[in-house]
Design an enzyme around this catalytic site. Structure first.
Site, PDB file in Angstrom:
ATOM      1  N   SER A  78       0.758  -1.391   0.283  1.00 36.59           N
ATOM      2  CA  SER A  78       0.020  -0.142   0.095  1.00 36.59           C
ATOM      3  C   SER A  78       0.668   1.071  -0.313  1.00 36.59           C
ATOM      4  O   SER A  78       0.511   2.297  -0.656  1.00 36.59           O
ATOM      5  CB  SER A  78      -0.633  -0.176   1.164  1.00 36.59           C
ATOM      6  OG  SER A  78      -1.998  -0.805   1.053  1.00 36.59           O
ATOM      7  N   LYS A  81       0.513   3.247  -2.800  1.00 30.04           N
ATOM      8  CA  LYS A  81      -0.721   4.802  -2.892  1.00 30.04           C
ATOM      9  C   LYS A  81       0.252   5.729  -2.536  1.00 30.04           C
ATOM     10  O   LYS A  81      -1.000   6.921  -3.436  1.00 30.04           O
ATOM     11  CB  LYS A  81      -1.134   4.558  -1.834  1.00 30.04           C
ATOM     12  CG  LYS A  81      -2.208   2.896  -2.191  1.00 30.04           C
ATOM     13  CD  LYS A  81      -3.671   2.635  -1.118  1.00 30.04           C
ATOM     14  CE  LYS A  81      -4.122   1.238  -1.536  1.00 30.04           C
ATOM     15  NZ  LYS A  81      -4.337   0.198  -0.221  1.00 30.04           N
ATOM     16  N   TYR A 202      -2.270  -1.617 -10.673  1.00 30.65           N
ATOM     17  CA  TYR A 202      -2.372  -1.805  -9.319  1.00 30.65           C
ATOM     18  C   TYR A 202      -1.400  -2.275  -8.791  1.00 30.65           C
ATOM     19  O   TYR A 202      -1.112  -2.236  -7.877  1.00 30.65           O
ATOM     20  CB  TYR A 202      -3.638  -1.608  -9.118  1.00 30.65           C
ATOM     21  CG  TYR A 202      -3.917  -1.863  -7.448  1.00 30.65           C
ATOM     22  CD1 TYR A 202      -3.379  -0.335  -6.265  1.00 30.65           C
ATOM     23  CD2 TYR A 202      -4.171  -2.708  -7.055  1.00 30.65           C
ATOM     24  CE1 TYR A 202      -3.775  -0.784  -4.794  1.00 30.65           C
ATOM     25  CE2 TYR A 202      -4.584  -2.613  -5.591  1.00 30.65           C
ATOM     26  CZ  TYR A 202      -4.163  -1.881  -4.364  1.00 30.65           C
ATOM     27  OH  TYR A 202      -3.957  -1.812  -2.185  1.00 30.65           O
ATOM     28  N   TYR A 254      -4.949   3.859   7.464  1.00 28.09           N
ATOM     29  CA  TYR A 254      -5.992   2.678   7.434  1.00 28.09           C
ATOM     30  C   TYR A 254      -6.722   2.924   8.917  1.00 28.09           C
ATOM     31  O   TYR A 254      -7.055   3.962   9.233  1.00 28.09           O
ATOM     32  CB  TYR A 254      -6.002   1.782   7.108  1.00 28.09           C
ATOM     33  CG  TYR A 254      -4.681   0.516   6.838  1.00 28.09           C
ATOM     34  CD1 TYR A 254      -4.718   0.879   5.094  1.00 28.09           C
ATOM     35  CD2 TYR A 254      -3.884  -0.224   6.829  1.00 28.09           C
ATOM     36  CE1 TYR A 254      -3.197   0.313   4.218  1.00 28.09           C
ATOM     37  CE2 TYR A 254      -2.626  -0.564   5.896  1.00 28.09           C
ATOM     38  CZ  TYR A 254      -2.180  -0.135   4.318  1.00 28.09           C
ATOM     39  OH  TYR A 254      -1.567  -1.034   4.179  1.00 28.09           O
ATOM     40  N   VAL A 272       0.910  -4.130   3.671  1.00 30.51           N
ATOM     41  CA  VAL A 272       0.764  -5.067   4.562  1.00 30.51           C
ATOM     42  C   VAL A 272       2.180  -6.093   3.991  1.00 30.51           C
ATOM     43  O   VAL A 272       2.077  -7.077   4.994  1.00 30.51           O
ATOM     44  CB  VAL A 272      -0.217  -6.095   3.894  1.00 30.51           C
ATOM     45  CG1 VAL A 272      -1.989  -5.666   4.566  1.00 30.51           C
ATOM     46  CG2 VAL A 272      -0.353  -6.417   2.529  1.00 30.51           C
TER      47      VAL A 272
HETATM   48  N1  GLN Z   1      -1.910  -5.440  -2.201  1.00 27.02           N
HETATM   49  C1  GLN Z   1      -2.990  -5.010  -1.773  1.00 27.02           C
HETATM   50  C2  GLN Z   1      -4.185  -5.745  -1.482  1.00 27.02           C
HETATM   51  O1  GLN Z   1      -4.563  -4.374  -2.440  1.00 27.02           O
HETATM   52  C3  GLN Z   1      -2.429  -4.554  -0.792  1.00 27.02           C
HETATM   53  C4  GLN Z   1      -3.098  -3.986   0.417  1.00 27.02           C
HETATM   54  C5  GLN Z   1      -2.206  -3.166   1.581  1.00 27.02           C
HETATM   55  O2  GLN Z   1      -0.852  -2.840   1.299  1.00 27.02           O
HETATM   56  N2  GLN Z   1      -2.685  -2.862   2.620  1.00 27.02           N
HETATM   57  O3  GLN Z   1      -4.911  -5.952  -0.960  1.00 27.02           O
END
Ligand code: GLN
Length: 319
Positions: A78, A81, A202, A254, A272
């Site tokens: 993530s 992003k 993505y 988050y 994650v």
């Molecule tokens: N690739 C992960 C997903 O889309 C990224 C989510 C994350 O790092 N929280 O679920």
């Protein structure tokens, strides 16, 4: 009149103190890693060693501190992003971005689909999956994956950043929730590009491999208003950095963003894969600890940052 009790500014704080605090933070983080669990919903991530921990600090004067696994490669997840948002602001502008995605914390899990369908036609913010996927759809026809990778390498001072094929495959095979999100956006008529191309870009962005050191460089560029202090080059417009930092602060962790804001108070973004990037006053901090808390944030990284922020008065609202 000078306030004698006022804590020392981070810019004048002694190098010894900074080093001691980071060293303590490393041991605090390392000791707490065992309380978390590595992500398993993307099978490839489950292979990470939950006891791994790395902490890297880069300051605007070129100084650095490194503890533990700061050269271990892991997937950015993530944290991409932030790079996607920076690219959207650069190529689409502020209105061209925020006509398509909101800037509100969602209070929901990063991959939630619930409010996207109930309350609004647009995703809440670019730091959750729905918002990042929507933001990627603004770029799909403007930038190639290779160009976005080059931008990531520049921001992170890391020529080793590349697609981790195994993570990408795993992400692609287990990405049905993200496909549900992209098709929900399409069904509402708000997605700006082809859904399969969008979600594929993505997945690829999430599968870029970084290190704690590369995340510290990214954090430093952001903390320094978009200018790379090492080369002097401007990588992000300062107005865009203000937007990016605001969204990192309010949405970057988050549904733990509020508590992280109170406890740590530094613009940050987690992934994650176990990564965390922090843009603190005068320094970029990159962390890697794949054992996660229930929100999907690195447990070791959050514990370490709480210590660093408290001991060095790095909370943006500290006085
Ligand atoms: N690739 C992960 C997903 O889309 C990224 C989510 C994350 O790092 N929280 O679920």
């Amino acid at each position: 009149m000078k306030n004698k009790n006022k804590k020392q500014s981070v810019y004048t704080r002694s190098a010894e103190l900074v080093e001691r605090v980071f060293s303590e933070a490393y041991y605090i983080g390392k000791a707490s890693a065992a309380k978390g669990v590595v992500a398993s919903y993307i099978p490839e991530l489950a292979k990470a060693d939950p006891t791994s921990f790395g902490l890297y600090m880069l300051d605007e004067g070129g100084g650095s501190l490194s503890f533990g696994e700061t050269e271990t490669r892991f997937s950015i997840q993530s944290i991409c992003k932030v790079i996607i948002l920076a690219a959207a602001l650069k190529y689409r502008g502020f209105r061209g971005t925020f006509d398509h995605v909101m800037m509100e914390p969602s209070g929901d899990a990063f991959n939630s689909i619930l409010k996207l369908d109930m309350r609004s036609n647009l995703p809440f913010n670019p730091m959750i999956n729905a918002g990042a996927i929507q933001t990627v759809s603004l770029l799909t026809d403007v930038l190639s994956f290779d160009e976005l990778t080059a931008f990531a390498r520049e921001l992170c001072h890391d020529e080793g950043i590349a697609l981790d094929e195994a993570v990408y495959k795993s992400e692609f095979e287990s990405g049905d929730r993200n496909r549900a999100i992209v098709y929900l956006l399409k069904s509402k008529g708000v997605l700006m590009a082809d859904p399969d191309k969008t979600v594929d870009l993505y997945f690829k962005m999430c599968s870029l491999s970084v290190t704690a050191r590369s995340l510290a460089s990214l954090g430093l560029v952001i903390s320094n208003g978009g200018v790379d202090p090492l080369s002097g080059g401007r990588l992000i417009e300062s107005a865009h950095v203000r937007t990016i930092k605001s969204l990192m602060f309010t949405c970057g962790m988050y549904d733990f963003s509020g508590e992280f804001g109170v406890r740590v108070g530094i613009p940050a973004k987690s992934g994650v894969g176990g990564g965390l990037v922090c843009a603190a006053h005068g320094m970029g901090i990159g962390l890697y600890g794949p054992a996660l808390d229930p929100f999907g944030n690195s447990i070791a990284a959050v514990q370490a940052m709480e210590h660093i922020s408290e001991k060095l008065s790095l909370h943006v609202f500290d006085y």
